[in-house]
Design an enzyme around this catalytic site. Structure first.
Site, PDB file in Angstrom:
ATOM      1  N   GLU A  46     114.349 -83.275  59.271  1.00  0.00           N
ATOM      2  CA  GLU A  46     114.574 -84.678  59.688  1.00  0.00           C
ATOM      3  C   GLU A  46     114.993 -84.684  61.163  1.00  0.00           C
ATOM      4  O   GLU A  46     115.751 -83.803  61.585  1.00  0.00           O
ATOM      5  CB  GLU A  46     115.719 -85.254  58.836  1.00  0.00           C
ATOM      6  N   ASN A 106     113.666 -94.224  60.836  1.00  0.00           N
ATOM      7  CA  ASN A 106     113.814 -92.774  60.701  1.00  0.00           C
ATOM      8  C   ASN A 106     112.575 -92.311  59.927  1.00  0.00           C
ATOM      9  O   ASN A 106     112.454 -92.562  58.729  1.00  0.00           O
ATOM     10  CB  ASN A 106     115.104 -92.470  59.936  1.00  0.00           C
ATOM     11  N   LYS A 123     112.199 -93.647  56.240  1.00  0.00           N
ATOM     12  CA  LYS A 123     113.336 -93.397  55.333  1.00  0.00           C
ATOM     13  C   LYS A 123     113.872 -94.694  54.726  1.00  0.00           C
ATOM     14  O   LYS A 123     114.176 -95.652  55.453  1.00  0.00           O
ATOM     15  CB  LYS A 123     114.444 -92.682  56.113  1.00  0.00           C
ATOM     16  N   GLU A 142     123.519 -94.282  60.713  1.00  0.00           N
ATOM     17  CA  GLU A 142     122.096 -94.561  60.432  1.00  0.00           C
ATOM     18  C   GLU A 142     121.850 -96.037  60.173  1.00  0.00           C
ATOM     19  O   GLU A 142     120.820 -96.580  60.551  1.00  0.00           O
ATOM     20  CB  GLU A 142     121.610 -93.737  59.243  1.00  0.00           C
ATOM     21  N   CYS A 168     115.936 -86.691  53.808  1.00  0.00           N
ATOM     22  CA  CYS A 168     117.365 -86.390  53.634  1.00  0.00           C
ATOM     23  C   CYS A 168     118.013 -87.104  52.458  1.00  0.00           C
ATOM     24  O   CYS A 168     117.825 -86.726  51.318  1.00  0.00           O
ATOM     25  CB  CYS A 168     118.120 -86.646  54.927  1.00  0.00           C
ATOM     26  N   ASN A 193     119.472 -83.412  57.384  1.00  0.00           N
ATOM     27  CA  ASN A 193     120.615 -83.047  58.235  1.00  0.00           C
ATOM     28  C   ASN A 193     121.853 -83.368  57.417  1.00  0.00           C
ATOM     29  O   ASN A 193     122.282 -84.528  57.362  1.00  0.00           O
ATOM     30  CB  ASN A 193     120.677 -83.910  59.497  1.00  0.00           C
TER      31      ASN A 193
HETATM   32  N1  CDV Z   1     120.931 -87.479  57.141  1.00  0.00           N
HETATM   33  C1  CDV Z   1     121.406 -87.807  55.913  1.00  0.00           C
HETATM   34  O1  CDV Z   1     120.819 -88.644  55.216  1.00  0.00           O
HETATM   35  N2  CDV Z   1     122.524 -87.193  55.518  1.00  0.00           N
HETATM   36  C2  CDV Z   1     123.195 -87.482  54.279  1.00  0.00           C
HETATM   37  C3  CDV Z   1     124.692 -87.292  54.440  1.00  0.00           C
HETATM   38  C4  CDV Z   1     125.285 -88.390  55.214  1.00  0.00           C
HETATM   39  C5  CDV Z   1     125.401 -87.193  53.117  1.00  0.00           C
HETATM   40  C6  CDV Z   1     122.699 -86.623  53.135  1.00  0.00           C
HETATM   41  O2  CDV Z   1     122.454 -87.183  52.064  1.00  0.00           O
HETATM   42  O3  CDV Z   1     122.628 -85.402  53.271  1.00  0.00           O
END
Ligand code: CDV
Length: 309
Positions: A46, A106, A123, A142, A168, A193
């Site tokens: 990501e 995103n 996303k 975000e 993510c 991430n």
């Molecule tokens: N980049 C993300 O979506 N990170 C989230 C964190 C904030 C928990 C994740 O679900 O990994």
């Protein structure tokens, strides 16, 4: 047999001061390694082109926009597409997208082996908050910088199979995989991430966070009988540690390969898309066994409605 030799290109930290070209040089080096190992598809994390900028609070929209790409490929990313085409490797990676209409997403894309973009995803599950939160050890903005994706969870026929993407936090939601599962997905590509610590649950450490990563990816794979390729950014970005733990889960839910470091690291596995068939024809034969008359509240409500006392 329908083999796709997947290279999961985990990336170590990208610092705030690092340029796009520096990140892309590293991505190209991972692509070169992937070529030597016979990969036909390489998946990057990501927001692969920059640091995870949503941890930084910004008020000036012009400053925010410096983290976004207005075209794909653009002048910085063209060399990555050129090398991918030269190696005949399909690629998937995440980036911050600024549309011609001024909308911010995103986003991740998938190319074919000639470097044509054949799939795009924005996303949907955006974690965090939209205003500066003084209670947090670090920000996760975000919801400030991105709109929720407006494309659903599309899948794409390419490379002899059916491919989908998510990003993510999406990977923690069973709905993400099921919507793609209902379109016959055979490989879900995702980048992430994830911080190593949870500032709201100080007792939760990196091992817990890696456990939840495995749990989510393995469950999504098994319950939809699909390959899941989850690729991290890891290590310390300007003092903010991230878990790494990139892995590939098979359609039976088992992990077939997992990263050992938190740095730039290529994990490789020859994934046979025909391995999806058994699960899709037996326990997860959706057409025969799903009972949609009982699933209504999944799409009718968001929060929890408890029974009366
Ligand atoms: N980049 C993300 O979506 N990170 C989230 C964190 C904030 C928990 C994740 O679900 O990994």
């Amino acid at each position: 047999m329908r083999n796709v030799v997947v290279g999961g290109a985990q990336m170590g930290p990208i610092q705030k001061a690092d340029s796009r070209s520096q990140a892309i040089e590293r991505m190209i080096s991972l692509l070169d390694q992937a070529k030597l190992q016979g990969c036909t598809l390489v998946v990057f994390p990501e927001l692969a082109l920059t640091t995870f900028f949503p941890r930084w609070y910004m008020e000036d929209q012009a400053e925010v926009d410096t983290w976004f790409e207005r075209e794909m490929p653009g002048p910085d990313t063209q060399p990555l597409f050129d090398r991918a085409r030269e190696h005949a490797i399909a690629i998937s990676f995440g980036y911050a997208e600024l549309t011609p209409e001024g909308l911010h997403y995103n986003t991740s894309i998938l190319t074919d082996r000639e470097a044509n973009i054949v799939g795009k995803y924005r996303k949907i599950h955006l974690p965090g908050h939209s205003e500066f939160d003084p209670e947090r050890d670090f920000q996760h903005l975000e919801k400030r910088y991105f709109l929720p994706g407006d494309m659903g969870f599309p899948v794409t026929r390419t490379m002899g199979g059916i491919f989908g993407m998510c990003i993510c936090n999406d990977r923690r939601w069973p709905e993400t995989y099921r919507v793609m599962g209902l379109q016959g997905v055979e490989m879900v590509l995702l980048g992430y991430n994830t911080p190593s610590v949870n500032s709201q649950r100080p007792a939760e450490g990196p091992a817990d966070r890696l456990f939840h990563n495995r749990l989510s990816l393995q469950a999504g794979a098994y319950q939809n009988s699909t390959w899941v390729v989850g690729i991290a950014k890891g290590g310390d970005e300007d003092g903010f540690p991230m878990i790494g733990g990139s892995l590939i889960a098979a359609p039976d839910g088992k992990i077939v390969v997992e990263a050992k470091t938190e740095d730039d690291e290529l994990i490789v596995h020859a994934c046979d898309l025909d391995d999806c068939t058994f699960g899709k024809k037996t326990i997860f034969d959706f057409a025969r066994h799903r009972r949609i008359e009982h699933y209504g509240i999944i799409t009718e409500q968001t929060g929890v409605i408890e029974p009366a006392e």
